[in-house]
Enzyme design. Structure first.
Site, mmCIF file in Angstrom:
data_model
loop_
_atom_site.group_PDB
_atom_site.id
_atom_site.type_symbol
_atom_site.label_atom_id
_atom_site.label_comp_id
_atom_site.label_asym_id
_atom_site.label_seq_id
_atom_site.Cartn_x
_atom_site.Cartn_y
_atom_site.Cartn_z
ATOM 1 N N GLY A 43 0.793 -1.028 -0.253
ATOM 2 C CA GLY A 43 0.504 0.353 -0.012
ATOM 3 C C GLY A 43 0.395 0.762 -0.254
ATOM 4 O O GLY A 43 2.267 1.212 -0.109
ATOM 5 N N ALA B 214 9.233 4.748 3.907
ATOM 6 C CA ALA B 214 9.287 4.408 5.387
ATOM 7 C C ALA B 214 9.352 5.468 5.801
ATOM 8 O O ALA B 214 9.083 5.256 7.190
ATOM 9 C CB ALA B 214 10.764 3.671 4.754
ATOM 10 N N LYS C 161 3.025 -0.589 -10.754
ATOM 11 C CA LYS C 161 2.964 0.987 -10.005
ATOM 12 C C LYS C 161 4.226 1.764 -10.095
ATOM 13 O O LYS C 161 5.264 3.058 -10.292
ATOM 14 C CB LYS C 161 2.179 1.662 -8.802
ATOM 15 C CG LYS C 161 2.943 0.688 -6.983
ATOM 16 C CD LYS C 161 3.682 1.588 -7.060
ATOM 17 C CE LYS C 161 4.418 0.700 -5.370
ATOM 18 N NZ LYS C 161 5.755 1.414 -5.291
ATOM 19 N N ASP D 61 -1.426 3.614 -3.977
ATOM 20 C CA ASP D 61 0.452 3.137 -4.197
ATOM 21 C C ASP D 61 0.827 3.394 -5.426
ATOM 22 O O ASP D 61 1.535 4.163 -5.406
ATOM 23 C CB ASP D 61 0.957 1.635 -4.243
ATOM 24 C CG ASP D 61 1.893 1.504 -3.016
ATOM 25 O OD1 ASP D 61 2.660 2.561 -2.941
ATOM 26 O OD2 ASP D 61 2.388 0.714 -3.434
ATOM 27 N N SER E 234 10.063 8.625 -3.909
ATOM 28 C CA SER E 234 10.038 7.197 -4.570
ATOM 29 C C SER E 234 11.520 7.400 -5.429
ATOM 30 O O SER E 234 11.587 8.691 -6.199
ATOM 31 C CB SER E 234 8.713 8.158 -5.843
ATOM 32 O OG SER E 234 9.086 6.614 -6.091
ATOM 33 N N ARG E 235 12.124 6.228 -5.414
ATOM 34 C CA ARG E 235 13.230 6.398 -5.470
ATOM 35 C C ARG E 235 13.076 5.936 -7.564
ATOM 36 O O ARG E 235 13.222 6.709 -8.101
ATOM 37 C CB ARG E 235 14.443 5.042 -4.794
ATOM 38 C CG ARG E 235 14.732 5.474 -3.898
ATOM 39 C CD ARG E 235 14.791 3.618 -2.869
ATOM 40 N NE ARG E 235 14.065 2.735 -2.557
ATOM 41 C CZ ARG E 235 13.847 1.714 -1.964
ATOM 42 N NH1 ARG E 235 15.653 1.816 -1.704
ATOM 43 N NH2 ARG E 235 13.227 0.878 -1.343
ATOM 44 N N ASN E 236 11.930 5.160 -7.583
ATOM 45 C CA ASN E 236 11.499 5.233 -9.140
ATOM 46 C C ASN E 236 11.571 6.768 -9.306
ATOM 47 O O ASN E 236 11.617 6.800 -10.659
ATOM 48 C CB ASN E 236 10.338 4.376 -8.878
ATOM 49 C CG ASN E 236 10.797 2.665 -8.309
ATOM 50 O OD1 ASN E 236 11.281 1.392 -9.220
ATOM 51 N ND2 ASN E 236 10.232 2.161 -7.156
#
Length: 332
Positions: A136, A140, A191, A244, A254-256
């Site tokens: 979800g 972190a 996602k 998400d 978000s690293r992506n």
């Protein structure tokens, strides 16, 4: 309900979940596959490498080196490794897990060699072990700092899903349950690919119109693949997918998304990966989703476009032109 929990995987996400379990009153031990990382956590009683905002672990959370020798101490095992390490971790567990123990996965992605769902990998290796997935919209750092967060626990066994729900939930962390473990996994994995797409668009300064279109059409692509794999339609408007997707596509935590942002700004793949300096799950997941979609004859234009940028050196500007000038069609 105080339990003893082993957490395998000491990145930011695994550590944040370990903290949540400790705040919930459980006794938690966390392990990193790198011995020197374990030594640092044992010596300093923190994980400053991945969660520098947390000065010290609470008293119920400690690092552990030789978890295999101490496996008998634990009620449940939480696997929070990158997707690349999930299969090997479950294979390690096979050698020592006890009949009364069960697994919770916090890993998002597909198996890198077979493109199977991670639940399928776990069921194949440990067919009699209960398995649940926690997924979800959750960064972190925010969870570790006890900011309000809501997620989903997915399991084929609704009673086990409810057990895990109770294990984690408190006034800062709310867990819902579902038995649609396929849909929850597909949403959480794909996602990450679309977050790269969103980052590329942001890096090229395409604006919020494009961002909104990307999320909406991306959701449609996730749903098409998920339904083909056996998911329930309702899952895709819930936390494990839409929630998400919105989070990961819209925030540079978000690293992506950051990886995509650097690509959109002109960096090479290797330069962008180096700049992120952490695992970019969507980079690997793009290959799995591309192959799954081709295998099942599912049209996923945004995913295919992102795959071409990542693995075929396609120019993002050419890709955008192709996407926008495809044959006109009905939305649904």
């Amino acid at each position: 309900m105080q339990k003893n929990i082993l957490v395998l995987g000491a990145g930011a996400w695994g550590t944040a979940l370990a903290l949540q379990l400790a705040y919930r009153g459980h006794n938690v031990r966390i392990n990193s596959w790198k011995a020197e990382h374990n030594e640092q956590m044992l010596e300093d009683n923190n994980n400053h490498k991945y969660l520098p905002s947390i000065e010290k672990f609470p008293s119920r959370l400690k690092a552990i080196q030789d978890w295999q020798a101490n496996i008998i101490e634990f009620d449940s095992i939480l696997v929070a490794t990158p997707s690349s390490g999930f299969k090997n971790t479950v294979l390690e567990l096979k050698e020592c897990i006890l009949p009364q123990q069960n697994i919770i996965s916090a890993t998002k992605g597909f198996c890198h060699d077979s493109y199977a769902l991670l639940s399928e990998i776990a069921e194949d290796i440990l067919p009699t072990t209960k398995f649940a997935l926690l997924t979800g919209p959750s960064f972190a750092k925010e969870l570790a700092n006890q900011l309000p967060t809501a997620v989903v626990v997915a399991s084929k066994d609704i009673n086990y899903a409810r057990y895990v729900q109770e294990l984690f939930s408190n006034e800062n962390f709310r867990c819902y349950t579902t038995t649609d473990i396929i849909g929850a996994q597909v949403g959480g994995a794909v996602k990450n690919v679309l977050a790269i797409t969103a980052g590329i668009a942001a890096g090229m300064e395409f604006g919020v119109n494009a961002h909104a279109a990307l999320i909406t059409r991306g959701l449609a692509e996730i749903k098409k693949l998920g339904l083909k794999l056996g998911a329930n339609s309702e899952t895709f408007i819930g936390l494990s997918c839409l929630g998400d997707l919105l989070l990961t596509c819209s925030d540079n935590q978000s690293r992506n998304r950051r990886f995509g942002l650097y690509l959109g700004q002109g960096m090479t793949i290797q330069q962008a990966l180096k700049e992120v300096n952490n695992v970019v799950e969507g980079y690997f997941t793009a290959k799995a989703v591309y192959n799954l979609a081709k295998k099942h004859n599912v049209e996923m234009p945004l995913v295919f476009a992102t795959y071409r940028i990542l693995y075929e050196a396609a120019d993002p500007r050419d890709i955008v032109k192709e996407l926008m000038t495809r044959q006109l069609k009905n939305e649904n």
